[in-house]
Write a protein that holds these residues in place. Structure first.
Motif, PDB file in Angstrom:
ATOM      1  N   LYS A 367       0.827  -1.209   0.000  1.00 38.03           N
ATOM      2  CA  LYS A 367       0.000   0.000   0.000  1.00 38.03           C
ATOM      3  C   LYS A 367       0.862   1.261   0.000  1.00 38.03           C
ATOM      4  O   LYS A 367       0.393   2.335  -0.377  1.00 38.03           O
ATOM      5  N   ARG A 368       2.078   1.118   0.464  1.00 41.87           N
ATOM      6  CA  ARG A 368       3.033   2.225   0.516  1.00 41.87           C
ATOM      7  C   ARG A 368       4.427   1.626   0.443  1.00 41.87           C
ATOM      8  O   ARG A 368       4.584   0.395   0.515  1.00 41.87           O
ATOM      9  N   ALA A 369       5.425   2.448   0.286  1.00 45.44           N
ATOM     10  CA  ALA A 369       6.802   1.953   0.301  1.00 45.44           C
ATOM     11  C   ALA A 369       7.120   1.372   1.679  1.00 45.44           C
ATOM     12  O   ALA A 369       6.772   1.965   2.707  1.00 45.44           O
ATOM     13  N   LEU A 370       7.775   0.229   1.691  1.00 48.66           N
ATOM     14  CA  LEU A 370       8.120  -0.440   2.942  1.00 48.66           C
ATOM     15  C   LEU A 370       9.627  -0.532   3.092  1.00 48.66           C
ATOM     16  O   LEU A 370      10.351  -0.768   2.115  1.00 48.66           O
ATOM     17  N   ALA A 371      10.070  -0.380   4.329  1.00 55.17           N
ATOM     18  CA  ALA A 371      11.508  -0.393   4.619  1.00 55.17           C
ATOM     19  C   ALA A 371      11.877  -1.658   5.380  1.00 55.17           C
ATOM     20  O   ALA A 371      11.026  -2.269   6.044  1.00 55.17           O
ATOM     21  N   PRO A 372      13.148  -2.073   5.305  1.00 55.88           N
ATOM     22  CA  PRO A 372      13.595  -3.237   6.079  1.00 55.88           C
ATOM     23  C   PRO A 372      13.271  -3.067   7.560  1.00 55.88           C
ATOM     24  O   PRO A 372      13.414  -1.974   8.130  1.00 55.88           O
ATOM     25  N   GLN A 397       6.866 -15.621 -10.373  1.00 57.96           N
ATOM     26  CA  GLN A 397       7.535 -14.423  -9.875  1.00 57.96           C
ATOM     27  C   GLN A 397       7.903 -14.514  -8.398  1.00 57.96           C
ATOM     28  O   GLN A 397       8.462 -13.576  -7.841  1.00 57.96           O
ATOM     29  N   GLY A 398       7.575 -15.647  -7.767  1.00 58.83           N
ATOM     30  CA  GLY A 398       7.920 -15.826  -6.359  1.00 58.83           C
ATOM     31  C   GLY A 398       7.144 -14.927  -5.428  1.00 58.83           C
ATOM     32  O   GLY A 398       7.667 -14.485  -4.394  1.00 58.83           O
ATOM     33  N   CYS A 399       5.882 -14.667  -5.747  1.00 60.17           N
ATOM     34  CA  CYS A 399       5.080 -13.742  -4.948  1.00 60.17           C
ATOM     35  C   CYS A 399       4.566 -14.393  -3.666  1.00 60.17           C
ATOM     36  O   CYS A 399       4.217 -15.578  -3.646  1.00 60.17           O
ATOM     37  N   VAL A 400       4.473 -13.595  -2.622  1.00 58.42           N
ATOM     38  CA  VAL A 400       3.918 -14.045  -1.344  1.00 58.42           C
ATOM     39  C   VAL A 400       2.390 -13.926  -1.401  1.00 58.42           C
ATOM     40  O   VAL A 400       1.862 -12.848  -1.686  1.00 58.42           O
ATOM     41  N   PRO A 401       1.666 -15.014  -1.137  1.00 62.74           N
ATOM     42  CA  PRO A 401       0.203 -14.903  -1.114  1.00 62.74           C
ATOM     43  C   PRO A 401      -0.244 -14.096   0.098  1.00 62.74           C
ATOM     44  O   PRO A 401       0.385 -14.141   1.168  1.00 62.74           O
ATOM     45  N   LEU A 402      -1.331 -13.375  -0.059  1.00 63.88           N
ATOM     46  CA  LEU A 402      -1.794 -12.490   0.994  1.00 63.88           C
ATOM     47  C   LEU A 402      -2.048 -13.244   2.298  1.00 63.88           C
ATOM     48  O   LEU A 402      -1.762 -12.729   3.382  1.00 63.88           O
ATOM     49  N   GLY A 403      -2.567 -14.455   2.206  1.00 66.47           N
ATOM     50  CA  GLY A 403      -2.882 -15.212   3.413  1.00 66.47           C
ATOM     51  C   GLY A 403      -1.684 -15.542   4.274  1.00 66.47           C
ATOM     52  O   GLY A 403      -1.834 -15.868   5.458  1.00 66.47           O
ATOM     53  N   LEU A 404      -0.490 -15.470   3.699  1.00 69.27           N
ATOM     54  CA  LEU A 404       0.728 -15.722   4.465  1.00 69.27           C
ATOM     55  C   LEU A 404       1.475 -14.437   4.810  1.00 69.27           C
ATOM     56  O   LEU A 404       2.561 -14.497   5.399  1.00 69.27           O
ATOM     57  N   ALA A 405       0.926 -13.302   4.461  1.00 66.99           N
ATOM     58  CA  ALA A 405       1.607 -12.020   4.701  1.00 66.99           C
ATOM     59  C   ALA A 405       1.276 -11.469   6.083  1.00 66.99           C
ATOM     60  O   ALA A 405       0.982 -10.286   6.260  1.00 66.99           O
ATOM     61  N   HIS A 406       1.345 -12.328   7.076  1.00 67.52           N
ATOM     62  CA  HIS A 406       1.056 -11.961   8.456  1.00 67.52           C
ATOM     63  C   HIS A 406       2.333 -12.065   9.285  1.00 67.52           C
ATOM     64  O   HIS A 406       2.974 -13.114   9.332  1.00 67.52           O
ATOM     65  N   ASN A 407       2.691 -10.981   9.950  1.00 68.42           N
ATOM     66  CA  ASN A 407       3.853 -10.983  10.858  1.00 68.42           C
ATOM     67  C   ASN A 407       5.150 -11.376  10.164  1.00 68.42           C
ATOM     68  O   ASN A 407       6.020 -12.012  10.768  1.00 68.42           O
ATOM     69  N   LEU A 408       5.293 -11.004   8.904  1.00 67.72           N
ATOM     70  CA  LEU A 408       6.535 -11.247   8.175  1.00 67.72           C
ATOM     71  C   LEU A 408       7.387  -9.979   8.200  1.00 67.72           C
ATOM     72  O   LEU A 408       6.903  -8.890   7.905  1.00 67.72           O
ATOM     73  N   LYS A 409       8.662 -10.135   8.519  1.00 60.55           N
ATOM     74  CA  LYS A 409       9.569  -8.992   8.570  1.00 60.55           C
ATOM     75  C   LYS A 409      10.120  -8.696   7.181  1.00 60.55           C
ATOM     76  O   LYS A 409      10.606  -9.591   6.477  1.00 60.55           O
ATOM     77  N   VAL A 410      10.043  -7.438   6.776  1.00 61.79           N
ATOM     78  CA  VAL A 410      10.608  -6.999   5.504  1.00 61.79           C
ATOM     79  C   VAL A 410      12.135  -6.935   5.642  1.00 61.79           C
ATOM     80  O   VAL A 410      12.653  -6.389   6.625  1.00 61.79           O
ATOM     81  N   VAL A 411      12.845  -7.493   4.661  1.00 65.00           N
ATOM     82  CA  VAL A 411      14.312  -7.534   4.749  1.00 65.00           C
ATOM     83  C   VAL A 411      14.992  -6.653   3.706  1.00 65.00           C
ATOM     84  O   VAL A 411      16.217  -6.495   3.738  1.00 65.00           O
ATOM     85  N   ARG A 412      14.238  -6.094   2.780  1.00 67.33           N
ATOM     86  CA  ARG A 412      14.810  -5.168   1.804  1.00 67.33           C
ATOM     87  C   ARG A 412      13.727  -4.198   1.367  1.00 67.33           C
ATOM     88  O   ARG A 412      12.534  -4.493   1.486  1.00 67.33           O
ATOM     89  N   PRO A 413      14.104  -3.016   0.878  1.00 68.58           N
ATOM     90  CA  PRO A 413      13.093  -2.022   0.516  1.00 68.58           C
ATOM     91  C   PRO A 413      12.149  -2.536  -0.575  1.00 68.58           C
ATOM     92  O   PRO A 413      12.570  -3.229  -1.509  1.00 68.58           O
TER      93      PRO A 413
END
Length: 450
Positions: A367-372, A397-413
């Motif tokens: 939804k917005r730019a995300l930082a590590p 493309q190795g995309c993360v499904p929305l259902g697994l996008a819970h409590n995942l830490k971003v590691v790169r911008p």
């Protein structure tokens, strides 16, 4: 056509369909309000993280206290009552329970509940469609391997849309598209739990008094829920996802046959056989009369002169050419309709919708730019929304499904409006939900687990 009479037969024989409910929130409470009124069904156990809250909801929907006062699951079976507790493992293991109703709304927990139910020989009606969207095809396979049934939940829009598609195909009509309605404008995809009520048409105070969950409602508003449910419809019916996500064309019920034609014929479809969502708002934000916002529809084709002549003779609403028409259900009643799934699974051995392929996927999109160091907060939150995509494209493309996008830490911008990939986040590979998803990718597309 005769589920009610079959339920009455089971009731008269003293052999009710015995179910266990996991998650006594809004959907579960709506089902429970009707379960007391439906013959031939016994809710043996009701499990919730907060048994006290579950009991409050039971009282709210009209259950007499003595009906949910069984001291144990065994006592419930013996007395015909219900036991309220917090031990879901005991519920799915109990020999008297035939069907588990997964109503938690937590996709990662739902996978654990489904797998454990299969291992214990229980059928599952999965209300948590977020889980179905990222691993439903493999859950369906796991159920078949265990000799049990896995089903979408009647009352939710995917199962109702599947019912319409099945009706049209049984009647011999080619399907051009199927889907649901929605309230949509493009800027809604940026909405957060702080802004949702302004867009929804409520004040924050009204939402607080009503006990409404802003994250859940925002998942509908920002397009995540329509993408999730469209994925479930596509994977259960074999219809395809649009290459660039849902278009949300605005229109009334009567506009559907005109909109749901190929582009070459004046519609919005890249090709026939797609899922799509119809918006109830024009581009300027004004509402469209006789909308399909709360309902589902199927558009089909009169592909012979005789069929088109029948459409004309019976004065049905078609597109201007007379070739396309639609059938629809204008409303869905959510948990109030769930007994249809219970009866269908328990009496006929038939799911009310189940994934048969892996055509579609829901990609976590920023939804917005995300930082590590930032943490993804899943559907309806502040960081990502769900975008519908063809599964082959998403997995490649190795995309993360929305259902697994819970409590995942971003590691790169990650830039705004970008699909989140596995390389962008730190994943807990021990989760059964993650393992199941990667297994499904391997089965369908030969993608090696990371």
């Amino acid at each position: 056509m005769n589920l009610f009479s079959k339920l009455r037969e089971r009731d008269a024989a003293g052999k009710p369909v015995r179910v266990g409910l996991i998650g006594a929130g809004k959907f579960g409470a709506m089902y429970l309000s009707q379960a007391l009124r439906t013959p031939g069904i016994q809710v043996v156990g009701i499990v919730d993280l907060s048994p006290a809250r579950a009991m409050e909801n039971l009282a709210r929907v009209g259950w007499p206290k003595e009906r949910y006062g069984a001291a144990s699951l065994d006592d419930a079976v013996k007395t015909g009552g219900s036991h309220v507790g917090d031990d879901w493992r005991a519920l799915v293991a109990h020999p008297a329970v035939e069907i588990i109703l997964e109503c938690t709304g937590n996709p990662i927990a739902a996978v654990d509940h489904c797998l454990a139910a299969f291992q214990n020989g229980k059928h599952v009606v999965n209300v948590t469609v977020e889980a179905d969207a990222f691993c439903g095809p493999l859950l369906a396979r796991k159920a078949r391997d265990a000799g049990v049934i896995y089903s979408l939940a009647y009352g939710d829009q995917p199962a109702l849309a599947c019912d319409l598609v099945d009706w049209a195909r049984t009647c011999g009509f080619p399907i051009t598209a199927a889907g649901r309605g929605h309230k949509w404008l493009p800027h809604y995809r940026e909405s957060t739990p702080e802004t949702v009520w302004n867009f929804w048409g409520l004040t924050a105070e009204q939402a607080r008094v009503g006990g409404l969950n802003p994250k859940m409602f925002n998942a509908f508003l920002d397009g995540s829920k329509p993408a999730i449910e469209s994925t479930a419809i596509a994977n259960a019916t074999g219809l395809e996802a649009p290459d660039d996500g849902l278009a949300f064309p605005p229109g009334s019920v009567d506009d559907i046959p005109t909109l749901m034609r190929p582009v070459a014929e004046g519609g919005v479809l890249a090709r026939k056989g797609m899922v799509e969502v119809i918006s109830c708002l024009r581009a300027d934000g004004t509402p469209i009369p006789y909308d399909i916002r709360k309902g589902v529809w199927v558009c089909f084709e009169g592909d012979t002169e005789y069929l088109r002549r029948c459409f004309e003779e019976y004065k049905v609403v078609t597109d201007p050419s007379g070739r396309y028409m639609c059938a629809y259900k204008k409303w869905h009643l959510i948990g109030l309709e769930l007994s249809v799934s219970v009866a269908s699974v328990g009496l006929r051995g038939e799911p009310t919708g189940v994934a048969t392929c892996f055509n579609a996927d829901v990609v976590a999109t920023t939804k917005r730019a995300l930082a590590p160091g930032e943490i993804l907060d899943g559907e309806g939150g502040y960081t990502v929304f769900g975008k519908l995509a063809p599964a082959a494209k998403s997995v490649a493309q190795g995309c993360v499904p929305l259902g697994l996008a819970h409590n995942l830490k971003v590691v790169r911008p990650i830039a705004k409006d970008q699909a989140v990939t596995w390389d962008d986040v730190e994943v807990d590979a021990s989760l059964a939900a993650f393992t199941l998803r990667r297994e499904m990718e391997q089965i369908h597309f030969g993608v090696a687990a990371q």
